[in-house]
Write a protein that holds these residues in place. Sequence first.
Motif, PDB file in Angstrom:
ATOM      1  N   LYS A 259     -10.190  24.017  13.695  1.00 48.45           N
ATOM      2  CA  LYS A 259     -11.443  24.671  13.877  1.00 48.45           C
ATOM      3  C   LYS A 259     -12.160  24.251  15.295  1.00 48.45           C
ATOM      4  O   LYS A 259     -12.719  24.877  16.010  1.00 48.45           O
ATOM      5  N   ASP A 276     -14.241  32.318  13.551  1.00 50.04           N
ATOM      6  CA  ASP A 276     -14.874  32.590  12.020  1.00 50.04           C
ATOM      7  C   ASP A 276     -13.473  32.842  11.262  1.00 50.04           C
ATOM      8  O   ASP A 276     -13.475  32.645  10.101  1.00 50.04           O
ATOM      9  N   GLU A 279      -9.348  29.400   9.278  1.00 52.07           N
ATOM     10  CA  GLU A 279      -9.397  29.065   7.774  1.00 52.07           C
ATOM     11  C   GLU A 279      -8.483  27.988   7.571  1.00 52.07           C
ATOM     12  O   GLU A 279      -9.037  27.108   6.648  1.00 52.07           O
TER      13      GLU A 279
END
Length: 343
Positions: A259, A276, A279
């Motif tokens: 991330k 976004d 994950e």
Amino acid sequence: MIDLRSDTVTQPTTAMRQAMAQAVVGDDVYGEDKTVTKLEETAAQMLGKEAGLFVTSGTQGNQVAILTHTKRGEEVIVEADAHVFYYEVGAMAALGGLQTRPIAGERGMMPLTAMEEAIRPQNIHFPETGLICLENTHNRAGGTVLPLSYMQSVKELADRNHIPVHLDGARLFNAVVASGISAKEYAATVDSVQFCLSKGLAAPVGSVLVGTAEFIEKARKWRKMLGGGMRQAGVIAAPGLIALTQMVDRLADDHVRAKRLAQGLANIRGIVVDVDRVETNIVIADVRDSGLTPDEFLATLSECGVLAAGFGGTLVRFVTHVDITDDHIDETIAAAAFTTRMR
């Protein structure tokens, strides 16, 4: 080099190397390798299945499962970018005489309506639908996690039509850590699961296939036919046990670093990243606006000491893993920024 090409490049830990040297072994084809047996039993228990089978790779595990579930001339429903369709050398056709029915998905998920429409009715002109394959996490969708509710819906659809479901769970434990949903809960939605020990879990080789005892008994014979009957295989099963018992929780570190890498790359002019959608441990970057081709981008990045991988079109993939540190992430972001300035 900072190697972000894949989580398959990890080096075995010291504990893994020691376990390899000290493993109790026997001829696994005769069922005499106690370390392999322990690995298979541990894996089956963790996923809530009756039995397990140690295989050489994720591809072998997937293909053994597919061959066990189906018969020649049948059709297999797959997501259009699924690993079993995209990266396994046409094995379903070459080895199983099977036809694939790819369905374009969103974030790795085939629409349920499209899946239901793809199931063949009884007709002399049509092949029979023999299997549905899912992938979690989904590699080409950027390591996205399939929701448990979606997998439950697929299983309900499959059961209504008397079709088995196989899960390519090469990175299943990344999904487990990212979602907080147990491996047993995911595995309960499918008939068989293959997961890799040699990716994020950092073992040097191998995967495990789990299912019912009857299914695994049949799968064992398919494994032998494909050349996967191993002898004193405990030396490679031993690090697999460490992978399962010691390396799962730390996957969260890989996700945090992925991330942070995504956010850093997204702030570089000429690189587009959907932060976004990151994950788990895979970051997909689009370099089309950088003025560089992916090959040019990767070559310059390599000169800066960072390895990544082309991912088709204008995309580049970065994968975090146990050998990647916070400093490596900072250095990679700096190298990518330098690379775009060199166009």
